[in-house]
Design an enzyme around this catalytic site. Structure first.
Site, PDB file in Angstrom:
ATOM      1  N   LYS A 121       0.731  -1.242  -0.210  1.00  0.00           N
ATOM      2  CA  LYS A 121       0.108  -0.065  -0.321  1.00  0.00           C
ATOM      3  C   LYS A 121       0.733   1.257  -0.081  1.00  0.00           C
ATOM      4  O   LYS A 121       0.597   2.162  -0.573  1.00  0.00           O
ATOM      5  CB  LYS A 121      -0.953   0.043   1.402  1.00  0.00           C
ATOM      6  N   GLU A 205      -3.591   7.081   7.950  1.00  0.00           N
ATOM      7  CA  GLU A 205      -4.044   7.646   6.510  1.00  0.00           C
ATOM      8  C   GLU A 205      -5.169   8.884   7.115  1.00  0.00           C
ATOM      9  O   GLU A 205      -5.799   8.456   8.171  1.00  0.00           O
ATOM     10  CB  GLU A 205      -4.653   6.833   5.934  1.00  0.00           C
ATOM     11  N   GLU A 280      -7.763   0.834  -6.642  1.00  0.00           N
ATOM     12  CA  GLU A 280      -8.946   1.271  -5.673  1.00  0.00           C
ATOM     13  C   GLU A 280      -8.694   2.662  -5.449  1.00  0.00           C
ATOM     14  O   GLU A 280      -7.614   3.305  -4.958  1.00  0.00           O
ATOM     15  CB  GLU A 280      -8.963   0.246  -4.453  1.00  0.00           C
ATOM     16  N   GLU A 293      -5.569   1.892  -3.015  1.00  0.00           N
ATOM     17  CA  GLU A 293      -4.474   0.633  -3.192  1.00  0.00           C
ATOM     18  C   GLU A 293      -4.645   0.111  -4.654  1.00  0.00           C
ATOM     19  O   GLU A 293      -5.636   0.316  -5.227  1.00  0.00           O
ATOM     20  CB  GLU A 293      -4.616  -0.332  -2.016  1.00  0.00           C
ATOM     21  N   ASN A 295      -4.889  -3.994  -6.315  1.00  0.00           N
ATOM     22  CA  ASN A 295      -4.986  -5.483  -5.956  1.00  0.00           C
ATOM     23  C   ASN A 295      -4.402  -5.970  -7.252  1.00  0.00           C
ATOM     24  O   ASN A 295      -4.975  -5.914  -8.317  1.00  0.00           O
ATOM     25  CB  ASN A 295      -6.293  -5.727  -5.444  1.00  0.00           C
ATOM     26  N   GLU A 301     -15.088  -9.576  -7.367  1.00  0.00           N
ATOM     27  CA  GLU A 301     -16.040  -9.075  -7.870  1.00  0.00           C
ATOM     28  C   GLU A 301     -15.877  -8.861  -9.459  1.00  0.00           C
ATOM     29  O   GLU A 301     -16.381  -8.056 -10.083  1.00  0.00           O
ATOM     30  CB  GLU A 301     -16.655  -7.791  -7.056  1.00  0.00           C
ATOM     31  N   ARG A 349     -22.463 -11.922  -2.659  1.00  0.00           N
ATOM     32  CA  ARG A 349     -21.876 -13.142  -2.165  1.00  0.00           C
ATOM     33  C   ARG A 349     -22.823 -13.849  -1.127  1.00  0.00           C
ATOM     34  O   ARG A 349     -23.017 -13.396  -0.210  1.00  0.00           O
ATOM     35  CB  ARG A 349     -20.446 -12.355  -1.368  1.00  0.00           C
ATOM     36  N   ARG A 543     -62.966 -37.677  24.315  1.00  0.00           N
ATOM     37  CA  ARG A 543     -62.068 -37.429  25.321  1.00  0.00           C
ATOM     38  C   ARG A 543     -61.736 -38.644  26.300  1.00  0.00           C
ATOM     39  O   ARG A 543     -60.545 -39.134  26.136  1.00  0.00           O
ATOM     40  CB  ARG A 543     -62.575 -35.922  26.105  1.00  0.00           C
ATOM     41  N   ASP A 544     -62.615 -38.845  27.163  1.00  0.00           N
ATOM     42  CA  ASP A 544     -62.279 -39.795  28.211  1.00  0.00           C
ATOM     43  C   ASP A 544     -61.984 -41.316  27.584  1.00  0.00           C
ATOM     44  O   ASP A 544     -61.246 -42.057  28.003  1.00  0.00           O
ATOM     45  CB  ASP A 544     -63.167 -39.742  29.375  1.00  0.00           C
ATOM     46  N   ALA A 545     -62.615 -41.793  26.549  1.00  0.00           N
ATOM     47  CA  ALA A 545     -62.808 -42.948  25.949  1.00  0.00           C
ATOM     48  C   ALA A 545     -61.227 -43.084  25.451  1.00  0.00           C
ATOM     49  O   ALA A 545     -60.872 -44.232  25.790  1.00  0.00           O
ATOM     50  CB  ALA A 545     -63.645 -42.983  24.904  1.00  0.00           C
ATOM     51  N   HIS A 546     -60.771 -42.199  24.759  1.00  0.00           N
ATOM     52  CA  HIS A 546     -59.423 -42.495  24.203  1.00  0.00           C
ATOM     53  C   HIS A 546     -58.294 -42.196  25.149  1.00  0.00           C
ATOM     54  O   HIS A 546     -57.353 -42.789  25.203  1.00  0.00           O
ATOM     55  CB  HIS A 546     -58.978 -41.835  22.896  1.00  0.00           C
ATOM     56  N   GLN A 547     -58.670 -41.410  26.283  1.00  0.00           N
ATOM     57  CA  GLN A 547     -57.884 -40.851  27.411  1.00  0.00           C
ATOM     58  C   GLN A 547     -57.523 -42.488  28.142  1.00  0.00           C
ATOM     59  O   GLN A 547     -56.390 -42.924  28.504  1.00  0.00           O
ATOM     60  CB  GLN A 547     -58.303 -39.959  28.114  1.00  0.00           C
ATOM     61  N   ARG A 617     -59.827 -29.418  36.794  1.00  0.00           N
ATOM     62  CA  ARG A 617     -59.257 -29.810  38.118  1.00  0.00           C
ATOM     63  C   ARG A 617     -59.337 -28.137  38.659  1.00  0.00           C
ATOM     64  O   ARG A 617     -58.757 -27.529  38.290  1.00  0.00           O
ATOM     65  CB  ARG A 617     -57.937 -30.051  38.049  1.00  0.00           C
ATOM     66  N   ASP A 651     -62.152 -31.742  42.254  1.00  0.00           N
ATOM     67  CA  ASP A 651     -60.945 -31.728  43.265  1.00  0.00           C
ATOM     68  C   ASP A 651     -60.473 -33.303  43.436  1.00  0.00           C
ATOM     69  O   ASP A 651     -61.299 -34.017  43.984  1.00  0.00           O
ATOM     70  CB  ASP A 651     -61.232 -30.830  44.389  1.00  0.00           C
ATOM     71  N   LYS A 714     -68.554 -38.550  39.654  1.00  0.00           N
ATOM     72  CA  LYS A 714     -67.446 -38.928  39.016  1.00  0.00           C
ATOM     73  C   LYS A 714     -66.655 -40.275  39.636  1.00  0.00           C
ATOM     74  O   LYS A 714     -65.808 -40.170  40.552  1.00  0.00           O
ATOM     75  CB  LYS A 714     -66.394 -37.797  39.055  1.00  0.00           C
ATOM     76  N   HIS A 743     -70.813 -40.305  35.901  1.00  0.00           N
ATOM     77  CA  HIS A 743     -69.666 -40.914  35.051  1.00  0.00           C
ATOM     78  C   HIS A 743     -68.842 -41.974  35.774  1.00  0.00           C
ATOM     79  O   HIS A 743     -68.779 -42.132  36.911  1.00  0.00           O
ATOM     80  CB  HIS A 743     -68.683 -39.505  35.124  1.00  0.00           C
ATOM     81  N   HIS A 745     -66.337 -45.639  34.828  1.00  0.00           N
ATOM     82  CA  HIS A 745     -65.326 -46.638  33.915  1.00  0.00           C
ATOM     83  C   HIS A 745     -65.644 -48.125  34.177  1.00  0.00           C
ATOM     84  O   HIS A 745     -65.956 -48.586  35.180  1.00  0.00           O
ATOM     85  CB  HIS A 745     -64.151 -46.086  34.312  1.00  0.00           C
ATOM     86  N   THR A 878     -56.413 -37.905  39.183  1.00  0.00           N
ATOM     87  CA  THR A 878     -55.186 -37.149  38.769  1.00  0.00           C
ATOM     88  C   THR A 878     -55.460 -35.807  39.427  1.00  0.00           C
ATOM     89  O   THR A 878     -56.668 -35.289  39.302  1.00  0.00           O
ATOM     90  CB  THR A 878     -55.182 -36.956  37.355  1.00  0.00           C
TER      91      THR A 878
HETATM   92  P1  ADP Z   1      -8.093  -3.624   2.213  1.00  0.00           P
HETATM   93  O1  ADP Z   1      -6.657  -3.801   1.853  1.00  0.00           O
HETATM   94  O2  ADP Z   1      -8.761  -4.432   3.332  1.00  0.00           O
HETATM   95  O3  ADP Z   1      -9.133  -3.898   0.750  1.00  0.00           O
HETATM   96  P2  ADP Z   1      -8.679  -0.945   1.701  1.00  0.00           P
HETATM   97  O4  ADP Z   1      -7.404   0.109   1.919  1.00  0.00           O
HETATM   98  O5  ADP Z   1      -8.628  -1.109   0.403  1.00  0.00           O
HETATM   99  O6  ADP Z   1      -8.308  -2.113   2.678  1.00  0.00           O
HETATM  100  O7  ADP Z   1      -9.917  -0.125   2.378  1.00  0.00           O
HETATM  101  C1  ADP Z   1     -11.080  -0.923   2.515  1.00  0.00           C
HETATM  102  C2  ADP Z   1     -12.168  -0.155   2.847  1.00  0.00           C
HETATM  103  O8  ADP Z   1     -12.062   0.774   4.251  1.00  0.00           O
HETATM  104  C3  ADP Z   1     -12.488   0.865   1.746  1.00  0.00           C
HETATM  105  O9  ADP Z   1     -13.089   0.525   0.772  1.00  0.00           O
HETATM  106  C4  ADP Z   1     -13.188   1.993   2.654  1.00  0.00           C
HETATM  107  O10 ADP Z   1     -14.417   1.648   2.823  1.00  0.00           O
HETATM  108  C5  ADP Z   1     -12.468   1.685   4.224  1.00  0.00           C
HETATM  109  N1  ADP Z   1     -11.141   2.778   3.897  1.00  0.00           N
HETATM  110  C6  ADP Z   1     -10.016   2.498   3.681  1.00  0.00           C
HETATM  111  N2  ADP Z   1      -9.103   3.719   3.959  1.00  0.00           N
HETATM  112  C7  ADP Z   1      -9.989   4.725   4.355  1.00  0.00           C
HETATM  113  C8  ADP Z   1      -9.836   5.936   4.486  1.00  0.00           C
HETATM  114  N3  ADP Z   1      -8.653   6.604   4.352  1.00  0.00           N
HETATM  115  N4  ADP Z   1     -10.885   6.911   4.940  1.00  0.00           N
HETATM  116  C9  ADP Z   1     -12.205   6.265   5.038  1.00  0.00           C
HETATM  117  N5  ADP Z   1     -12.109   5.079   4.735  1.00  0.00           N
HETATM  118  C10 ADP Z   1     -11.181   4.121   4.413  1.00  0.00           C
HETATM  119 MN    MN Z   2      -8.953  -2.921  -0.934  1.00  0.00          MN
END
Ligand code: ADP
Ligand code: MN
Length: 978
Positions: A121, A205, A280, A293, A295, A301, A349, A543-547, A617, A651, A714, A743, A745, A878
């Protein structure tokens, strides 16, 4: 660089992404090799590949997927050309990429150099900075100590985000808004990062307030071409983790989107990025853009981008790794201008997380799995099939569902439909939550920011999915294999034959006693009874017959089939139907899982012309202990409203005090009849006996004074012999003007003689049961009594042929309940010795069997009589009969005689029910309990002197009912069993 042909790919992953990669490879006619751990040996990814190898030992479910050298070994031994790492696991590990390359294996991903530069990062930030891409202000290096962290925060200014320097997936991240919390939150983030990624370093950050998360899909080839495939909006998050993703983004200005695309490409260009990657960004309310960051891998997704652009990203990854150019015909992507998108796609998901339990992962076997399909639905399932076991070691994602639609809301509608179509049973899933989200207006309009779920707890308000089908199937499977603990003997050869209901097709309901009560009121009805010369009948079949014969196991289902036909034929001819009370409540709830109230309502509807009668009762209502008066009161009122016309109040000790309150409630708060009982025991002809005529007459006087409308005798053990009956009825008739209802039996088999004598002496009503459900521990036969009375002036001309037809029905139905039949085969005079009531007699044997005392049944019966004697001869019905039974059983299993009890009593711990009797929980007897026996049993405990109810505080009925509803939803909600 020329294209290298890939023959075989090893997939260094599991679950849905492994299967996804298999599919792409398969289309390219490339062979696949799967790896799996022992825990994953039944997982589908293993079987989707052409070859599969176990990796790691049998006790290592997860770690082998991270074993670089182990994976390489399999690859090298099996002529693998390329490795695809999927996402997670080793996918962002540049060392693994390098090891592959060192071994001559193609790495399907960016170069290790590009991974190193952008995967981290902090270094990615400097790449972005170089490319003039706006970044979130942040500390420049990983931080170890609180002092360093504090310094960085002072520079950047609150609020900030503390983030793990390595790792991801939302872990090791904390928002700090106040300086005071910095230390704690830093420690938390660092600790979490250390556990999850083995590195506790963090960076700071600037916190961006509630942004959208927008990411851009990048694809680059090995020839310097880089394109973007538009953006995805991943703002639907829970705790910084993506839940639902949308492509393209909604509600962003076009200029912002274009900037995002350009920034993404610019960043990747700085490292000559190749293969698939995601850049991102956070975008705030004013559409300021902040890079966060990259990936350097395929993402979960990615499907939504594929669906809107039509480009297969995984296929592209493979071909690019083989050296194919983006513009080559073989890949067919072309340059940036050739790439377009259409419509909207949403991915969610489906996980085995329980949204009502804060998304706690649920484990277990999927007993059912049916997925959705249809136009615009794409499924990427992992290990999802009926029978699959969801293990706690792996990610909880079952299947990714991607829906395409022309517009966002079309895609949302389609996805919602698909989720409804799913049937996943055996484990909880997040589907109900996802459906809530898809219905949410803000979601449908693209107004979601990353804090949305956190700020909208109502999305977690979930409908209570009942899952009846699974419950039913489980129940049937369990009962088929294991049987019911309640049914001891089963005959596998028994054939159930339908019982024929008498055909009453066009016959109608004729007006009867119910109409008399309705039209003339209580006094009118009582007058009407007095005016009858004919003998009146109460039918106890329901009631009472099958009881007495079948341990109360008769289901409402079997009653309802014949109820209305009987009402048409005979409802107007019988005085009343006994349909409720006694053990009805206990058995229907405990064993039949039926609502007794519903049975009552259904029978009420079926018998509009007949009085319905129940047994109550006094201070226990239909329970086995005293309840607070407000419970008894509410019960009576509710029972009356639901259909009871006659309450037969008794009773178990003939203690009028215990009946007075019920009789009063019936009189003052309902329009129903109070039929008060004298429980018959001993022999009324014995002038000096404890239960002589004076004893009964005194009770009757008190009951009349208490407000009784009818007096019932009874005779629950069938002890009332003919001559005694003649005498008792005659004396009662002299003493009171109230109608007399008898009543009994037929345990001894002479009770029709008793009826004849009683009828001759002027008894008004007798209890009978339909012939095939009569006799022995049940009531005398209705049919036979009618036949007997045919020649008598008090005979009432009921159609015997018709009664016999009903008897045929019940004869057949009775066979269904054969496991519950009593073992008494013939009438017995023994009953005069042991005085065991009919209902108890049929239960005593199974009880003895349960205690391993079956062979001592004769001794138990003798002890029963002895305990009765010890108590000075009490009324046994009873619950008092149960106390005597328990004590008899106790004596038998301990080999105690009465002498032992009296001599060693101080050192004996008596059965609870016996203690409770002596304490006065069931009330008092005339003259009070024997003081020395009380002392022996209770030791230092003080006995009651008043009604047990008087010691009980009123119950909060609303609260109790709410509890009950929660505990037994089936008994309060069920409406559909007939
Ligand atoms: P990861 O490595 O878990 O994917 P990210 O840095 O991509 O971490 O952040 C994941 C989520 O965290 C972002 O989508 C956002 O919702 C929140 N986030 C990350 N950094 C900040 C920031 N500086 N301010 C506000 N929200 C943040
Ligand atoms: Mn991320």
């Amino acid at each position: 660089m020329s294209d290298k042909f890939i023959h075989k790919i090893l997939i260094a992953n599991r679950g849905e992404i492994a299967i996804r990669i298999c599919r792409a490879a398969s289309e390219l006619k490339i062979k696949t090799v799967a790896i799996y751990t022992h825990e994953d040996r039944f997982s589908l990814h293993r079987y989707k590949a052409d070859e599969a190898f176990q990796i790691g030992g049998d006790n290592d479910p997860l770690k082998p997927y991270l074993d670089i050298e182990g994976i390489l070994k399999i690859a090298l031994e099996n002529e693998v050309d390329a490795i695809h790492p999927g996402y997670g696991f080793l996918s962002e590990n540049e060392k693994f990429a390098q090891r592959c390359i060192d071994n001559g294996i193609i790495w399907i991903g960016p170069t290790p150099e590009a991974m190193a530069a952008l995967g981290d990062k902090l270094s990615a930030k400097s790449a972005a900075f170089k490319a003039n891409v706006p970044i979130v202000p942040a500390s420049e290096t990983p931080l170890d100590t609180f002092e360093e962290v504090k310094e960085a925060v002072d520079k950047i200014g609150l609020p900030v985000m503390v983030k793990a320097a390595v790792g991801g997936g939302g872990r090791g991240m904390r928002v700090v808004r106040e300086a005071a919390n910095l230390k704690t939150l830093f420690r938390e983030a660092s600790g979490e990062a250390k556990t999850a990624f083995g590195d506790g370093r963090v960076f700071i950050e600037k916190y961006i307030d509630d942004p959208k998360h927008i990411e851009v899909q990048i694809l680059g080839d090995n020839h310097g071409n880089i394109v973007h495939l538009f953006e995805r909006d991943c703002s639907v998050q829970r705790r910084f983790q993506k839940v639902v993703e949308v492509a393209p983004s909604v509600n962003l200005q076009e200029i912002t989107r274009q900037k995002l695309h350009q920034y993404a490409v610019d960043i990747c260009k700085t490292v000559d990025y190749s293969n698939a990657g995601t850049v991102e960004f956070l975008v705030d309310k004013d559409e300021n853009i902040y890079f966060i960051e990259v990936n350097t891998r395929i993402q979960v997704e990615h499907t939504i981008t594929e669906v809107i652009t039509g480009i297969d990203l995984v296929r592209a990854q493979i071909l690019i790794a083989a050296g194919v150019e983006l513009t080559a015909e073989k890949l067919g992507i072309g340059s940036q201008e050739d790439i377009s998108f259409r419509g909207y796609a949403i991915q969610c998901r489906v996980t085995t997380e329980d949204p009502s339990e804060n998304f706690k992962p649920d484990y277990g076997r999927l007993v059912a799995y049916r997925s959705a399909s249809g136009f615009g639905i794409r499924l990427d399932a992992g290990n999802a099939y009926a029978g699959a076991v969801i293990s706690p070691f792996f990610d909880s994602m079952l299947v990714k569902v991607t829906a395409w639609g022309h517009r966002l809301k079309d895609a949302a509608d389609r996805l919602e439909r698909a989720l409804h179509e799913f049937r996943i049973r055996g484990v909880k899933t997040n589907i109900p939550f996802l459906i809530n989200l898809l219905k949410d207006e803000n979601f449908r309009n693209g107004n979601i920011t990353v804090n949305y779920i956190g700020n909208h707890p109502e999305l977690l308000a979930l409908p209570n999915w009942k899952d009846r089908g699974t419950k039913l199937i489980r129940f049937l499977a369990d009962k088929t294999i294991n049987g019911s603990p309640d049914v001891k003997k089963v005959d596998p050869d028994f054939v159930f034959i339908d019982a024929k209901v008498p055909d009453t097709g066009s016959e109608t309901i004729k007006s009867g006693t119910k109409q008399i009560l309705e039209e003339q009121g209580r006094a009118g009805l009582i007058d009407w009874i007095r005016q009858q010369d004919k003998i009146l009948y109460t039918d106890t079949t329901f009631r009472d017959a099958h009881q007495s014969l079948l341990a109360t196991r008769m289901r409402t289902f079997d009653m309802m089939k014949v109820a209305e036909p009987f009402a048409k034929r005979h409802g107007h001819e019988v005085f009343s139907m006994e349909v409720w009370g006694g053990a009805t409540f206990d058995v229907s709830m405990r064993f039949l899982k039926e609502s007794p109230w519903q049975r009552l309502r259904l029978l009420r509807k079926a018998f509009p012309n007949t009085l319905l009668q129940m047994l109550l009762r006094g201070s226990n209502a239909v329970g086995y202990k005293a309840y607070p008066d407000n419970v008894v009161r509410e019960f009576i009122i509710h029972a009356s409203e639901n259909g009871i016309d006659i309450f037969r109040v008794f009773d178990s000790l003939n203690w009028v005090e215990a009946m007075r309150y019920s009789i009063k409630v019936i009189n003052e708060e309902t329009n129903s009849i109070a039929e008060a009982c004298i429980c018959y025991t001993g022999n009324v002809l014995e002038k000096e006996g404890r239960y002589n005529i004076d004893y009964y007459l005194e009770i009757v006087r008190e009951l009349e004074e208490a407000g009784a409308h009818i007096i019932a005798i009874k005779d629950m053990a069938g002890l009332l012999k003919p001559k005694a009956a003649a005498y008792l009825v005659k004396e009662l008739k002299k003493a009171t003007n109230l109608p007399i209802h008898l009543h009994t039996h037929d345990t001894s088999s002479i009770q029709s003689a008793t009826y004849l004598k009683a009828i001759e002496s002027g008894v008004d009503i007798v209890d009978v049961a339909i012939s095939s459900m009569s006799g022995l521990t049940s009531q005398p036969s209705f049919n036979s009594i009618v036949a007997m009375m045919e020649d008598d002036e008090r005979g009432s001309g009921i159609d015997l042929t018709s009664l016999n037809e009903f008897s045929d029905y019940w004869e057949r139905v009775r066979t269904y309940y054969y496991p519950f039949e009593t073992e008494l085969r013939a009438g017995t005079a023994e009953v005069y010795k042991h005085e065991i009531p009919g209902g108890q007699y049929s239960n005593l044997k199974p009880q003895a069997r349960g205690l391993g005392l079956e062979d001592k049944f004769e001794i138990i019966k003798k002890n029963y009589a002895k305990v009765n004697e010890l108590l000075g001869g009490i009324v046994k019905v009873t619950p008092s009969s149960k106390v005597v039974g328990d004590m008899a059983m106790f004596m038998t299993s301990n080999n105690y005689s009465i002498e032992d009890i009296l001599e060693k009593g101080q050192t004996i711990d008596f059965p609870d029910s016996f203690k409770s009797l002596m304490r006065g929980d069931l009330g008092q007897i005339k003259g009070g309990w024997d003081k020395s026996l009380q002392k022996l049993v209770l030791k230092d405990e003080k006995p009651f002197t008043k009604r047990p109810n008087d010691y009980l505080a009123p119950l909060d009925l609303e609260k109790e009912y709410a509890h009950f509803k929660e505990k037994y939803p089936a008994l309060t909600e069920r409406t559909d069993f007939v």
